[in-house]
Design a protein around this motif. Structure first.
Motif, PDB file in Angstrom:
ATOM      1  N   ALA A   1     -29.873  -7.413   2.126  1.00 40.15           N
ATOM      2  CA  ALA A   1     -28.559  -7.644   1.529  1.00 40.15           C
ATOM      3  C   ALA A   1     -28.046  -6.399   0.819  1.00 40.15           C
ATOM      4  CB  ALA A   1     -28.630  -8.802   0.533  1.00 40.15           C
ATOM      5  N   HIS A   2     -26.757  -6.248   0.843  1.00 41.14           N
ATOM      6  CA  HIS A   2     -26.066  -5.219   0.066  1.00 41.14           C
ATOM      7  C   HIS A   2     -24.936  -5.919  -0.674  1.00 41.14           C
ATOM      8  CE1 HIS A   2     -23.470  -1.307  -0.042  1.00 41.14           C
ATOM      9  NE2 HIS A   2     -23.998  -1.599  -1.218  1.00 41.14           N
ATOM     10  N   LEU A   3     -25.179  -6.218  -1.944  1.00 40.50           N
ATOM     11  CA  LEU A   3     -24.172  -6.931  -2.727  1.00 40.50           C
ATOM     12  C   LEU A   3     -23.039  -5.992  -3.105  1.00 40.50           C
ATOM     13  CD1 LEU A   3     -26.384  -9.160  -5.060  1.00 40.50           C
ATOM     14  CD2 LEU A   3     -25.680  -9.518  -2.681  1.00 40.50           C
ATOM     15  N   GLY A   4     -21.903  -6.577  -3.452  1.00 35.92           N
ATOM     16  CA  GLY A   4     -20.710  -5.800  -3.770  1.00 35.92           C
ATOM     17  C   GLY A   4     -20.929  -4.790  -4.876  1.00 35.92           C
ATOM     18  N   SER A   5     -20.177  -3.708  -4.802  1.00 37.91           N
ATOM     19  CA  SER A   5     -20.314  -2.640  -5.789  1.00 37.91           C
ATOM     20  C   SER A   5     -19.786  -3.070  -7.150  1.00 37.91           C
ATOM     21  CB  SER A   5     -19.558  -1.388  -5.319  1.00 37.91           C
ATOM     22  OG  SER A   5     -20.101  -0.905  -4.114  1.00 37.91           O
ATOM     23  N   VAL A   6     -20.331  -2.454  -8.168  1.00 34.78           N
ATOM     24  CA  VAL A   6     -19.880  -2.663  -9.546  1.00 34.78           C
ATOM     25  C   VAL A   6     -19.143  -1.399  -9.970  1.00 34.78           C
ATOM     26  CG1 VAL A   6     -20.635  -3.008 -11.920  1.00 34.78           C
ATOM     27  CG2 VAL A   6     -21.789  -4.203 -10.061  1.00 34.78           C
ATOM     28  N   ARG A   7     -17.897  -1.547 -10.398  1.00 31.83           N
ATOM     29  CA  ARG A   7     -17.085  -0.377 -10.707  1.00 31.83           C
ATOM     30  C   ARG A   7     -16.357  -0.547 -12.037  1.00 31.83           C
ATOM     31  NH1 ARG A   7     -16.972   2.426  -5.977  1.00 31.83           N
ATOM     32  NH2 ARG A   7     -17.265   1.263  -4.032  1.00 31.83           N
ATOM     33  N   VAL A   8     -16.050   0.598 -12.643  1.00 33.99           N
ATOM     34  CA  VAL A   8     -15.218   0.599 -13.841  1.00 33.99           C
ATOM     35  C   VAL A   8     -13.778   0.393 -13.404  1.00 33.99           C
ATOM     36  CG1 VAL A   8     -14.427   1.954 -15.822  1.00 33.99           C
ATOM     37  CG2 VAL A   8     -16.798   2.131 -15.049  1.00 33.99           C
ATOM     38  N   THR A   9     -13.109  -0.596 -13.986  1.00 33.95           N
ATOM     39  CA  THR A   9     -11.749  -0.933 -13.582  1.00 33.95           C
ATOM     40  C   THR A   9     -10.732  -0.094 -14.347  1.00 33.95           C
ATOM     41  OG1 THR A   9     -11.658  -2.710 -15.232  1.00 33.95           O
ATOM     42  CG2 THR A   9     -12.446  -3.279 -13.035  1.00 33.95           C
ATOM     43  N   SER A  10      -9.489  -0.136 -13.878  1.00 35.05           N
ATOM     44  CA  SER A  10      -8.433   0.676 -14.477  1.00 35.05           C
ATOM     45  C   SER A  10      -8.134   0.289 -15.919  1.00 35.05           C
ATOM     46  CB  SER A  10      -7.145   0.552 -13.640  1.00 35.05           C
ATOM     47  OG  SER A  10      -6.751  -0.812 -13.550  1.00 35.05           O
ATOM     48  N   ASP A  11      -8.415  -0.960 -16.276  1.00 34.24           N
ATOM     49  CA  ASP A  11      -8.149  -1.402 -17.650  1.00 34.24           C
ATOM     50  C   ASP A  11      -9.365  -1.209 -18.557  1.00 34.24           C
ATOM     51  OD1 ASP A  11      -9.804  -3.292 -16.578  1.00 34.24           O
ATOM     52  OD2 ASP A  11      -8.538  -5.025 -17.061  1.00 34.24           O
ATOM     53  N   GLY A  12     -10.344  -0.438 -18.099  1.00 30.82           N
ATOM     54  CA  GLY A  12     -11.505  -0.153 -18.930  1.00 30.82           C
ATOM     55  C   GLY A  12     -12.605  -1.187 -18.838  1.00 30.82           C
ATOM     56  N   GLY A  13     -12.459  -2.163 -17.944  1.00 33.81           N
ATOM     57  CA  GLY A  13     -13.486  -3.192 -17.799  1.00 33.81           C
ATOM     58  C   GLY A  13     -14.580  -2.765 -16.830  1.00 33.81           C
ATOM     59  N   PHE A  14     -15.484  -3.695 -16.562  1.00 28.60           N
ATOM     60  CA  PHE A  14     -16.624  -3.440 -15.674  1.00 28.60           C
ATOM     61  C   PHE A  14     -16.544  -4.475 -14.570  1.00 28.60           C
ATOM     62  CE2 PHE A  14     -21.412  -3.254 -15.083  1.00 28.60           C
ATOM     63  CZ  PHE A  14     -21.444  -1.923 -14.699  1.00 28.60           C
ATOM     64  N   GLY A  15     -16.025  -4.074 -13.391  1.00 27.37           N
ATOM     65  CA  GLY A  15     -15.742  -5.023 -12.328  1.00 27.37           C
ATOM     66  C   GLY A  15     -16.980  -5.509 -11.605  1.00 27.37           C
TER      67      GLY A  15
END
Length: 360
Positions: free
Chosen positions: A245-259
């Motif tokens: 499995a390759h789960l979805g990436s975790v990214r820093v969002t434009s509003d400063g959150g952690f997606g």
């Protein structure tokens, strides 16, 4: 005081009033209070450092209660081992301030860190192992898939899982790995190469919308870019169910959150698939974009346990390859025993390959 008062009166002056200096200037009470604290004993010095030490310990003990709104909880849990670096910093401050209270307060974060990660400090490897498995996110941007494939062959793995296989590099991996691994399957961007026969291979839909309580809703999109598969490896000891499995990436969002929404949805769907698995012997290999401390993977770690935690050495950080700070590439097992677990050198990907030897 009597002689001073008399002298002052003899010169026609007045004795200083209470709260003033000899020149009659008022002495601020706040200033006297600050000076009093500065001259206090070791139990009253460094109260701010003591409070920070207690807060650090409570943060590690109660990390599961931190809100995950904006992905904050996942962010904290991903880098939780690194919070231990706060202990030597606060210890230096406590010693500099010669504060007994700040020094004693460090007992809490030290105990909390050791309870969480103390078991990872030693070498937990054992001898033996019937089957060797390696997992590697080869990275779609990898500019040397040939070198990566040859490095993975050199690992001696019996079963090899690859994640993030680009369409352009797929043919290269299939060609380079064909001689060492006569059996293979590629489902979307994940694949499995094996020295042993494979059967009952199918993609696993990790895009189905499964709520946190297990309620399933129809997927809003068709399965286009598959990121997980399930197959059965035929071993001398019987069938072994293997998931990649390759789960979805975790990214820093434009509003400063952690997606984390995609990763969390994928994890819930994979949890559901593993719960329905009837084979008693199961291995999950892949880039889960989360550590085993991350609450998003609770559904998975409740069913399987980490091979590295059981039989590795140290923390086994695998990402990013240049300076690893977290182990997001996982091998989780159920019904088999991990004998050894390790992290391999760089291959041209931004992830490090991880491997384990299992026994029945």
């Amino acid at each position: 005081m009597t002689r001073v008062d008399t002298a002052e009166r003899a010169r026609g002056g007045r004795a200083p009033e209470r709260g003033t200096d000899t020149r009659g200037t008022p002495r601020p009470r706040l200033h006297r209070s600050i000076r009093s604290l500065r001259g206090s004993g070791p139990w009253k010095r460094g109260l701010v450092s003591a409070a920070l030490a207690l807060a650090l310990g409570l943060l590690m003990l109660l990390h599961g209660r931190i809100t995950d709104r904006g992905g904050i909880g996942s962010l904290v849990e991903t880098f939780l081992p690194w919070f231990g670096l706060g202990v030597p910093v606060l210890l230096c401050v406590a010693l500099w301030r010669r504060s007994a209270s700040a020094t004693i307060a460090l007992v809490l974060p030290v105990a909390a860190w050791l309870s969480l990660f103390g078991g990872l400090l030693g070498d937990r490897a054992q001898s033996g192992g019937d089957l060797t498995l390696v997992s590697h996110n080869v990275a779609a941007e990898n500019t040397d898939p040939v070198g990566t494939a040859r490095a993975l062959i050199g690992s001696g793995a019996d079963v090899l899982a690859l994640e993030e296989i680009s369409e352009g590099a797929r043919g290269t991996y299939e060609k380079e790995l064909a001689r060492a691994y006569p059996h293979h399957t590629v489902q979307g961007t994940v694949g499995l190469w094996s020295k042993l026969p494979l059967s009952r291979t199918r993609p696993v839909d990790t895009e189905q919308d499964v709520g946190p309580l297990g309620d399933s809703k129809p997927a809003s999109a068709k399965l286009v870019d598959n990121r997980a598969l399930r197959t059965t490896v035929a071993t001398d000891q019987g069938p072994l169910a293997v998931y990649v499995a390759h789960l979805g990436s975790v990214r820093v969002t434009s509003d400063g959150g952690f997606g984390t929404a995609t990763r969390d949805r994928n994890a819930r769907a994979l949890t559901r698939a593993l719960a329905a698995e009837r084979n008693e012997r199961v291995v999950l290999l892949g880039d889960l974009n989360g550590t085993v401390d991350d609450r998003a993977l609770d559904g998975l770690t409740a069913q399987l346990h980490s091979a590295h935690d059981e039989a590795g050495s140290g923390f086994g950080f695998s990402w990013p390859a240049k300076f690893p700070v977290a182990r997001i590439d996982q091998i989780l097992v159920r019904g088999v025993e991990a004998k050894r677990a390790w992290v391999m050198p760089e291959t041209g990907s931004d992830h490090l390959p991880v491997g384990t030897a299992i026994s029945w």
